[in-house]
Every structure is written in structure tokens, then in C-alpha cells.
Design an enzyme around this catalytic site. Structure first.
Site, PDB file in Angstrom:
ATOM      1  N   CYS A 123       3.194   1.770   2.902  1.00  0.00           N
ATOM      2  CA  CYS A 123       4.355   0.878   2.940  1.00  0.00           C
ATOM      3  C   CYS A 123       5.471   1.438   2.063  1.00  0.00           C
ATOM      4  O   CYS A 123       6.637   1.413   2.438  1.00  0.00           O
ATOM      5  CB  CYS A 123       3.994  -0.517   2.440  1.00  0.00           C
ATOM      6  SG  CYS A 123       2.496  -1.167   3.178  1.00  0.00           S
ATOM      7  N   CYS A 152       0.845  -1.191   0.000  1.00  0.00           N
ATOM      8  CA  CYS A 152       0.000   0.000   0.000  1.00  0.00           C
ATOM      9  C   CYS A 152       0.886   1.249   0.000  1.00  0.00           C
ATOM     10  O   CYS A 152       2.095   1.162   0.182  1.00  0.00           O
ATOM     11  CB  CYS A 152      -0.893   0.010   1.233  1.00  0.00           C
ATOM     12  SG  CYS A 152       0.040  -0.166   2.751  1.00  0.00           S
TER      13      CYS A 152
END
Lengths: 80, 316
Positions: free
Chosen positions: A13, A10
């Protein structure tokens, strides 16, 4: 040194990974940065909130994006 | 103080005549935007601080071995304070199931978490008023609790992917204990992260609000999708489910729809469908849920949202 970024790809991250790389540049340090996206591996660390930062097998932070400065401190404290 | 600033900005700095519509619109914008921004920063900070004391591991322990119902209520309420990023859905789900949180309770959490959060509350409060914000939260909680209870009663544990039960969870997790200074720093950086993401959407939302405030609303949607159209809520929900947005992104759209005459029930149902059920979330959940349980989840939550939409249109 082996740095792992746990998370299933995501935006947050990627943000954590970018900050960790910045921290490495600040330190002039070379380390392996690995994206761990496999859920079984993530769970093996007992992490429930991603992104998480793992350095040399030790969980450093979960569920938040460390700033480059925080990441730098974490790397220094582990290597010490 | 903000009123004074707005007065000064509009009447003194821009020298606009008080009675013009454009003046009212600008005054509204200059007053409302800082107000919502301040509220947003304050509330997000407080919730982020609270959250440093209740990490997912603690939520998991709180919910394990809970009775149904009490567990569902607790799970739905904790869902409000937990930011939900679709990327965390799977580890959370597996962590819950593994540590013995009942499936129905897990679902109450899974429904509440993306649908209700502090950012949505502040924005609804700022743009629609306290009544709408509280209604949204109350109804969202109700849907999360009831859906969880229903899914729990259906005993669908066997429709969770088998590998979920086999995963071994390490126990090494957890940051070092945080000092107060760390908590404040982490919360501030979270506020910054959220603010950068949300601020532009809020500006759009307030601009729409200001425009509508200054100019009379056109009841375009009221004519086609008003109370008289029995299918309006159904269509709004059907459109909302595949769309994906977090609460902050959908608010300007919701405000525009509402201002154009869409009834409140239909509007809230649309917002809940967009935030609570979404395509990317389904795809991710499919990795841990067999199709039958996934379909049940969508069905139960979808029907809950529909009932809410019709109920509000009928009552309000």
C-alpha cells in the site's frame, strides 16, 4: 481531485501511495492523497484486494501496485 | 545449456580442478541459481497471467452457494493461485462471508492461500526436487480442505464478529476490462516485484545447498531432533507458529535444517507452521473472529500440521 489509497498499511500500500505521489509530481498537479485504512470504508467500495486506488470516488485499480506511469495515466483520464 | 554454462564458468573461466569439493560446490551454485531464477520468472509470470482472469470478485462468485466439500476443495485449490498478503485477509474474509460463501469454505481458502503458492512450489522443486514440492502441495491442500470441513461442521458462524455481517459492500468495484497488453504488462510488473523480493533468499538457499553439496553434511540436528525424538515435530511446529515469514523467506532456513539432518516430515511441518499460521495474521484475523473461533482455527490447522509431520517421518 481527491485520491484515496485503500489498504491497511502494508508495504504494497505504501508502494502504491509513493507511486501516486510521483505521478502527481510528474504532472505538476496538486491533489489530496488520503490513506483509507478503515475496513468499513474499504468494503464500501466493494474492494476485496488491497491496495486499491480510488480517484474521486471511482475505483481505478485493485490488488496491484500501479507504476508511476500507470498512475499518471489514471489521473489524466479521470481529470479529462 | 545451463550445464554447458556451468561447466564453462567453473572449469574454463575459474580453472578449478574438477575433483576438489569447492569446485563441485561452485558448479552446483552456478548451475542451480540460474535454473531456479528462470523457473521462477516463467512460473510466476504464467500464474500472474492466469490470475488476471480470476480476480477475488470472481473467486467469491465461484464459491458462493457451493456445497460443503466441493466448495472446500475448490476454495483450497483457488488458494494456490491467490497471493496472500496479510493485508488482504480481512477484505477477502468479509467479502466471502457477505456474499454467502460458507464459513468452512472460507477457511479452506484462508488456510491454503498463504501456505501454498507458486513461489513456494518453484523453490521447493528447485531445491528439494519434484517429490518434495508435490508432497508439500498435496498435503497443504489436504490440511486446508479438512480444516475447512471441520470448521464448517462446528457451525461457528456466531463467533464471527457481529459487525462483519452488518457491513454493506459496494458493488462499484472492478477495473475496466483488461486488454491482453494490460494483462501482460501487469503480470511482468508483478514478476519484477516478486523477483526483487525473492531473489536474495533464493541465492542464500542455493548457497547453503551448494555448500552442503560440496561438503558432507553434519548430522547435528539428526542427533537431537531426528526420528527418535517423539517431540521434535511438536517443538518445530510450536517454534514455527509465532514466527512470521512468507514461503520464500523461510526456504533457506528450511533447507539448512533439512541438510543438517532434520527429517523431512519435521522440516515440512515447520515450514507449514511458519507460513500457514503466524502472529501478525492472528492479530489481523482477531478483528473479524471472536477468540473462540480464532482458537479453533489455530487448533485445527496446528493439529493438521502435526499429523502431517509425524506421518511423513513415519512413512518416508
Amino acid at each position: 481531485m481527491r485520491i484515496e489509497i485503500l489498504g491497511s498499511g502494508c508495504a504494497r500500500c505504501h508502494g502504491l501511495e509513493a507511486n501516486v505521489r510521483k505521478a502527481l509530481v510528474m504532472l505538476g498537479k496538486d491533489a489530496e492523497v488520503i490513506d483509507v485504512t478503515d475496513i468499513q470504508q474499504i468494503m464500501a467500495y466493494g474492494v476485496m484486494a488491497t491496495p486499491a486506488l480510488v480517484i474521486d470516488g471511482k475505483v481505478i485499480a485493485t490488488g496491484r501496485v500501479l507504476s508511476p506511469e500507470e498512475a499518471r495515466k489514471a489521473i489524466v483520464s479521470v481529470s479529462a | 545449456m545451463l550445464t554447458l554454462f556451468a561447466d564453462w564458468f567453473t572449469y574454463t573461466l575459474l580453472r578449478l580442478p574438477k575433483e576438489r569439493l569447492i569446485t563441485q560446490a561452485i558448479h552446483f551454485f552456478v548451475y542451480d541459481l540460474p535454473k531456479i531464477y528462470l523457473l521462477l520468472v516463467a512460473v510466476v509470470f504464467v500464474v500472474a497471467m492466469l490470475r488476471t482472469w480470476i480476480p477475488p470478485e470472481k473467486i467469491k462468485r465461484l464459491l458462493a452457494r457451493r456445497h460443503q466439500f466441493v466448495g472446500n476443495i475448490l476454495a483450497a485449490s483457488l488458494g494456490i493461485f491467490t497471493p496472500f498478503c496479510t493485508c488482504s485477509a480481512i477484505p477477502m474474509f468479509i467479502g466471502f462471508v457477505e456474499s454467502g460463501v460458507p464459513l468452512g469454505v472460507t477457511f479452506s481458502f484462508l488456510v491454503a492461500s498463504p501456505m501454498i503458492n507458486e513461489v513456494a512450489m518453484v523453490l521447493l522443486w528447485g531445491l528439494f526436487g519434484a517429490r518434495v514440492a508435490l508432497l508439500y502441495v498435496g498435503v497443504g491442500l489436504l490440511i486446508a480442505i479438512v480444516s475447512g470441513v471441520i470448521i464448517g461442521r462446528l457451525h461457528m458462524e456466531k463467533y464471527v464478529e457481529d459487525y462483519v455481517y452488518k457491513i454493506k459492500i459496494g458493488s462499484a468495484a472492478g477495473d475496466a476490462p483488461l486488454t491482453l497488453k494490460n494483462r501482460v504488462a501487469a503480470s511482468w510488473s508483478y514478476v519484477g516485484e516478486i523477483f526483487r523480493k525473492v531473489a536474495p533468499w533464493v541465492a542464500v538457499g542455493v548457497a547453503i545447498g551448494a555448500f552442503i553439496h560440496g561438503y558432507a553434511p553434519e548430522n547435528f540436528l539428526a542427533r537431537y531432533a531426528g526420528r527418535d525424538n517423539p517431540f521434535a515435530v511438536l517443538i518445530a511446529v510450536a517454534i514455527g507458529i509465532p514466527l512470521y515469514s512468507n514461503a520464500e523467506g523461510v526456504i533457506p532456513v528450511v533447507q539448512a535444517l533439512w541438510a543438517k539432518g532434520l527429517p523431512l516430515g519435521t522440516t515440512l511441518a515447520f515450514m507449514m507452521a511458519v507460513t500457514g499460521l503466524s502472529m501478525p495474521e492472528m492479530i489481523i484475523l482477531r478483528r473479524v473472529l471472536k477468540p473462540r473461533l480464532l482458537a479453533t482455527f489455530i487448533g485445527v490447522v496446528g493439529v493438521g500440521i502435526l499429523i502431517v509431520g509425524y506421518f511423513f517421518n513415519w512413512v518416508l
